[in-house]
Motif scaffolding. Structure first.
Motif, PDB file in Angstrom:
ATOM      1  N   HIS A 422       0.843  -1.186   0.000  1.00  0.00           N
ATOM      2  CA  HIS A 422       0.000   0.000   0.000  1.00  0.00           C
ATOM      3  C   HIS A 422       0.887   1.247   0.000  1.00  0.00           C
ATOM      4  O   HIS A 422       1.848   1.342   0.763  1.00  0.00           O
ATOM      5  CB  HIS A 422      -0.917  -0.001   1.227  1.00  0.00           C
ATOM      6  CG  HIS A 422      -1.870  -1.164   1.251  1.00  0.00           C
ATOM      7  ND1 HIS A 422      -3.027  -1.185   0.528  1.00  0.00           N
ATOM      8  CD2 HIS A 422      -1.790  -2.363   1.903  1.00  0.00           C
ATOM      9  CE1 HIS A 422      -3.651  -2.332   0.726  1.00  0.00           C
ATOM     10  NE2 HIS A 422      -2.918  -3.067   1.559  1.00  0.00           N
ATOM     11  N   VAL A 423       0.522   2.193  -0.887  1.00  0.00           N
ATOM     12  CA  VAL A 423       1.338   3.393  -1.067  1.00  0.00           C
ATOM     13  C   VAL A 423       0.501   4.631  -0.738  1.00  0.00           C
ATOM     14  O   VAL A 423      -0.627   4.771  -1.204  1.00  0.00           O
ATOM     15  CB  VAL A 423       1.845   3.501  -2.521  1.00  0.00           C
ATOM     16  CG1 VAL A 423       2.719   4.741  -2.691  1.00  0.00           C
ATOM     17  CG2 VAL A 423       2.594   2.248  -2.927  1.00  0.00           C
ATOM     18  N   HIS A 424       1.098   5.506   0.062  1.00  0.00           N
ATOM     19  CA  HIS A 424       0.487   6.817   0.326  1.00  0.00           C
ATOM     20  C   HIS A 424       1.573   7.871   0.102  1.00  0.00           C
ATOM     21  O   HIS A 424       2.612   7.848   0.755  1.00  0.00           O
ATOM     22  CB  HIS A 424      -0.035   6.898   1.773  1.00  0.00           C
ATOM     23  CG  HIS A 424      -0.681   8.225   2.082  1.00  0.00           C
ATOM     24  ND1 HIS A 424      -2.029   8.443   1.941  1.00  0.00           N
ATOM     25  CD2 HIS A 424      -0.160   9.402   2.520  1.00  0.00           C
ATOM     26  CE1 HIS A 424      -2.314   9.689   2.275  1.00  0.00           C
ATOM     27  NE2 HIS A 424      -1.184  10.286   2.640  1.00  0.00           N
ATOM     28  N   LEU A 425       1.314   8.776  -0.856  1.00  0.00           N
ATOM     29  CA  LEU A 425       2.292   9.810  -1.184  1.00  0.00           C
ATOM     30  C   LEU A 425       1.631  11.177  -1.101  1.00  0.00           C
ATOM     31  O   LEU A 425       0.548  11.385  -1.643  1.00  0.00           O
ATOM     32  CB  LEU A 425       2.840   9.591  -2.602  1.00  0.00           C
ATOM     33  CG  LEU A 425       3.752  10.695  -3.152  1.00  0.00           C
ATOM     34  CD1 LEU A 425       5.047  10.810  -2.340  1.00  0.00           C
ATOM     35  CD2 LEU A 425       4.064  10.453  -4.634  1.00  0.00           C
ATOM     36  N   GLU A 426       2.320  12.103  -0.412  1.00  0.00           N
ATOM     37  CA  GLU A 426       1.852  13.491  -0.351  1.00  0.00           C
ATOM     38  C   GLU A 426       2.947  14.408  -0.905  1.00  0.00           C
ATOM     39  O   GLU A 426       4.140  14.178  -0.660  1.00  0.00           O
ATOM     40  CB  GLU A 426       1.535  13.919   1.089  1.00  0.00           C
ATOM     41  CG  GLU A 426       0.335  13.225   1.694  1.00  0.00           C
ATOM     42  CD  GLU A 426       0.044  13.727   3.100  1.00  0.00           C
ATOM     43  OE1 GLU A 426       0.724  14.701   3.553  1.00  0.00           O
ATOM     44  OE2 GLU A 426      -0.855  13.159   3.758  1.00  0.00           O
ATOM     45  N   VAL A 427       2.501  15.439  -1.646  1.00  0.00           N
ATOM     46  CA  VAL A 427       3.412  16.493  -2.092  1.00  0.00           C
ATOM     47  C   VAL A 427       2.957  17.778  -1.419  1.00  0.00           C
ATOM     48  O   VAL A 427       1.793  18.167  -1.549  1.00  0.00           O
ATOM     49  CB  VAL A 427       3.386  16.659  -3.622  1.00  0.00           C
ATOM     50  CG1 VAL A 427       4.410  17.709  -4.056  1.00  0.00           C
ATOM     51  CG2 VAL A 427       3.668  15.327  -4.316  1.00  0.00           C
ATOM     52  N   GLN A 439      -2.903   7.681  -3.489  1.00  0.00           N
ATOM     53  CA  GLN A 439      -3.116   6.475  -2.703  1.00  0.00           C
ATOM     54  C   GLN A 439      -3.361   5.320  -3.653  1.00  0.00           C
ATOM     55  O   GLN A 439      -4.204   5.422  -4.554  1.00  0.00           O
ATOM     56  CB  GLN A 439      -4.313   6.634  -1.754  1.00  0.00           C
ATOM     57  CG  GLN A 439      -4.032   7.565  -0.575  1.00  0.00           C
ATOM     58  CD  GLN A 439      -5.212   7.659   0.385  1.00  0.00           C
ATOM     59  OE1 GLN A 439      -6.335   7.883  -0.047  1.00  0.00           O
ATOM     60  NE2 GLN A 439      -4.947   7.493   1.669  1.00  0.00           N
ATOM     61  N   GLY A 440      -2.619   4.243  -3.473  1.00  0.00           N
ATOM     62  CA  GLY A 440      -2.773   3.116  -4.371  1.00  0.00           C
ATOM     63  C   GLY A 440      -1.965   1.922  -3.888  1.00  0.00           C
ATOM     64  O   GLY A 440      -1.583   1.841  -2.710  1.00  0.00           O
ATOM     65  N   GLN A 441      -1.715   1.018  -4.834  1.00  0.00           N
ATOM     66  CA  GLN A 441      -0.972  -0.196  -4.521  1.00  0.00           C
ATOM     67  C   GLN A 441       0.064  -0.461  -5.603  1.00  0.00           C
ATOM     68  O   GLN A 441      -0.117  -0.084  -6.762  1.00  0.00           O
ATOM     69  CB  GLN A 441      -1.908  -1.408  -4.438  1.00  0.00           C
ATOM     70  CG  GLN A 441      -2.927  -1.338  -3.314  1.00  0.00           C
ATOM     71  CD  GLN A 441      -3.857  -2.541  -3.311  1.00  0.00           C
ATOM     72  OE1 GLN A 441      -3.998  -3.227  -4.315  1.00  0.00           O
ATOM     73  NE2 GLN A 441      -4.481  -2.808  -2.173  1.00  0.00           N
ATOM     74  N   ILE A 442       1.162  -1.099  -5.206  1.00  0.00           N
ATOM     75  CA  ILE A 442       2.127  -1.618  -6.171  1.00  0.00           C
ATOM     76  C   ILE A 442       2.426  -3.067  -5.806  1.00  0.00           C
ATOM     77  O   ILE A 442       2.544  -3.415  -4.626  1.00  0.00           O
ATOM     78  CB  ILE A 442       3.434  -0.787  -6.210  1.00  0.00           C
ATOM     79  CG1 ILE A 442       4.093  -0.709  -4.827  1.00  0.00           C
ATOM     80  CG2 ILE A 442       3.199   0.585  -6.779  1.00  0.00           C
ATOM     81  CD1 ILE A 442       5.472  -0.076  -4.852  1.00  0.00           C
ATOM     82  N   ASP A 443       2.503  -3.908  -6.823  1.00  0.00           N
ATOM     83  CA  ASP A 443       2.841  -5.316  -6.622  1.00  0.00           C
ATOM     84  C   ASP A 443       4.319  -5.497  -6.905  1.00  0.00           C
ATOM     85  O   ASP A 443       4.788  -5.203  -8.011  1.00  0.00           O
ATOM     86  CB  ASP A 443       2.011  -6.200  -7.546  1.00  0.00           C
ATOM     87  CG  ASP A 443       0.524  -6.135  -7.226  1.00  0.00           C
ATOM     88  OD1 ASP A 443       0.187  -6.055  -6.033  1.00  0.00           O
ATOM     89  OD2 ASP A 443      -0.289  -6.147  -8.175  1.00  0.00           O
TER      90      ASP A 443
END
Length: 523
Positions: A422-427, A439-443
């Motif tokens: 699970h990915v959460h990135l803020e700029v 907000q998303g996902q990477i496999d």
């Protein structure tokens, strides 16, 4: 183009023997036997004849045309000696068919030829002259002997009847022959070039069987070299599947497509549909130049002088598909701003937006780059073979840029094991306001170390402002790759990017290494 059959020598008798109905009809067309309608085709006005009964049975447009002609040509009960004048009959006056403009679309009208035929009217052979007053007075009945002796011929009068010749414009003679051949045989040998010419005829005359065949041919043979011409046909024929396939090819080969000769021939509706797409894989500079060139061609088609005012006028709302705020700043100032395509007010709004003093809602242009614009991964550190245990707390890094640039996202190091993360990135901007969230996902898999996290919409970074990236990466297994040998200054094209440590970093990321090995940037 598929070869047409040659006219064979017509035998005097028995040519119908051993022929099917279809073969006999085709033979009559090829040898021009018993024809009752004539066409002049193309710029050279080449003549060909056909049979109304066949055309009317195959096309509702021909049926309506001939029916109207028959009604207009009905003679009154009292046949009078008259002089008939020619009239122009257009298919558009019979059946209102709304179709987009296409340079290859056929139109039809009828002219009266100079040839004329005479219809004999008299007292012999059963004909009656209604103008002969003697017919209405009592006459002596001749004896058989008197009738046999007489050598006087019936007095003849004529009604001039002019023959209509239908003029077929905007198609060539060979294409129209192929079209007629299909109407007689239900068969067409199609190649891509013939299909593009026959499809407009099939639309104009509402021959759905031929239209289906031409669309299938185009769908099977469309490629990067002909996608624009096929897109025009898809628009003309309202073929959703063909249009979708063409659009996919055009967006992915946009740099070549928008510079092609076929693009310059497109109708305004097609140009608008293509250039409004967010997925075009071309820079805004290239799109701007292609549209200006298309505008020049459109001026020539409309017989207008080529100048900035006329180019913008013929472009209409297409002009607003150009994303001027997303252009490279150097290119915009050198190639666009000095020219009069933009109004003074529009230039001022773009300048204010680029300086940060105007919001995007104030501009008539879209401000974000196309999604498919190529971005570059600007690396700041290299892979460390040692793993790092993630705590679930954020990795953070600060940076600034020396010139305007678009931020599309970041690169991250993946987990050592195959898993979903699970990915959460803020700029955040210099005032710590959140300007973008992902907000998303990477496999991840063991053999791939670096993955891209692409923002939903790119961010236009301003020079000399410090931005902060906060990344939280969480997976079932906490062992992730990490970076070492980090740099505090990297160069991208003509700009400099400086990195700084962040107080928000709680998982080991710093200038020296850790997470966030690269920024995804475009100019």
């Amino acid at each position: 183009m598929a070869a047409t059959k040659e006219v064979s020598e017509v035998p005097e008798t028995d040519w119908q023997s051993n022929k099917t109905l279809q073969q006999s009809l085709e033979f009559m067309l090829l040898n021009q036997i018993g024809c009752d309608v004539q066409f002049e085709v193309g710029d050279q006005k080449e003549k060909i004849k056909a049979h109304k009964v066949v055309l009317a049975s195959r096309s509702p447009v021909f049926f309506a045309l001939f029916k109207q002609e028959e009604e207009n040509n009905k003679l009154p009960q009292a046949v009078q000696k008259t002089e008939r004048t020619g009239s122009v009959v257009s298919v558009k006056n019979i059946i209102e068919t709304k179709v987009p403009r296409s340079d290859s679309q056929a139109s039809i009208k009828s002219n009266m030829s100079n040839k004329s035929t005479s219809m004999s009217i008299g007292r012999g052979g059963g004909w009656i002259d209604m103008n002969d007053s003697s017919m209405f007075t009592k006459q002596p009945v001749p004896s058989p002997r008197d009738t046999i002796k007489t050598t006087e011929q019936p007095v003849l009068e004529t009604v001039e009847k002019q023959e209509k010749i239908y003029e077929i414009a905007d198609t060539d003679f060979n294409t129209f022959k192929l079209f007629l051949s299909y109407l007689y045989t239900d068969h067409a040998e199609l190649e891509y070039s013939t299909a593009t010419k026959l499809a407009p005829l099939a639309v104009t005359y509402k021959v759905n069987g031929l239209l289906t065949q031409t669309i299938k041919c185009l769908f099977d043979q469309v490629n990067a070299n002909n996608a624009c011409s096929a897109f025009e046909i898809a628009h003309l024929t309202r073929s959703a599947d063909l249009k979708m396939k063409c659009m996919y090819i055009i967006t992915n080969t946009a740099r070549e497509a928008i510079r092609s000769r076929d693009f310059m021939k497109l109708c305004p509706d097609c140009v608008s549909r293509i250039t409004e797409s967010t997925d075009l894989n071309a820079s805004e500079d290239e799109i701007y130049e292609a549209l200006i060139e298309w505008g020049e061609h459109e001026c020539m088609r409309n017989k207008k002088e080529i100048n900035p005012t006329n180019i913008r006028n013929v472009m209409g709302n297409i002009f607003y598909n150009i994303r001027f705020p997303a252009m490279n700043d150097v290119y915009y100032k050198r190639e666009v701003e000095p020219k009069p395509f933009l109004t003074t007010e529009e230039k001022e709004l773009i300048a204010k937006f680029k300086s940060g003093s105007a919001k995007k809602d104030m501009l008539p242009f879209k401000v974000h780059p196309r999604v498919n614009v190529a971005f570059h991964a600007v690396m700041r550190c290299q892979l460390d073979q040692k793993l790092q245990e993630h705590t679930g707390k954020p990795d953070a890094l600060c940076f600034d840029v020396s010139e305007q640039v678009w931020l599309h996202g970041i690169a991250v190091f993946g987990a050592y094991f195959e898993q979903t993360n699970h990915v959460h990135l803020e700029v955040r901007d210099e005032s710590h306001n959140v300007i973008s969230i992902y907000q998303g996902q990477i496999d991840t898999v063991p053999n791939d170390e670096v993955y891209e996290v692409v923002l939903h919409a790119p961010i236009l970074l301003q020079p000399d402002q410090i931005y902060t990236l906060l990344l939280t990466l969480v997976g079932p297994n906490k062992h992730f790759y990490k970076g070492i040998g980090g740099k505090n200054l990297v160069e991208f094209k003509d700009m400099k990017i400086c990195f700084y440590d962040s107080n928000f970093s709680k998982n080991g990321t710093s200038i020296e290494g850790g997470q966030i090995p690269a920024l995804l940037l475009s100019t």
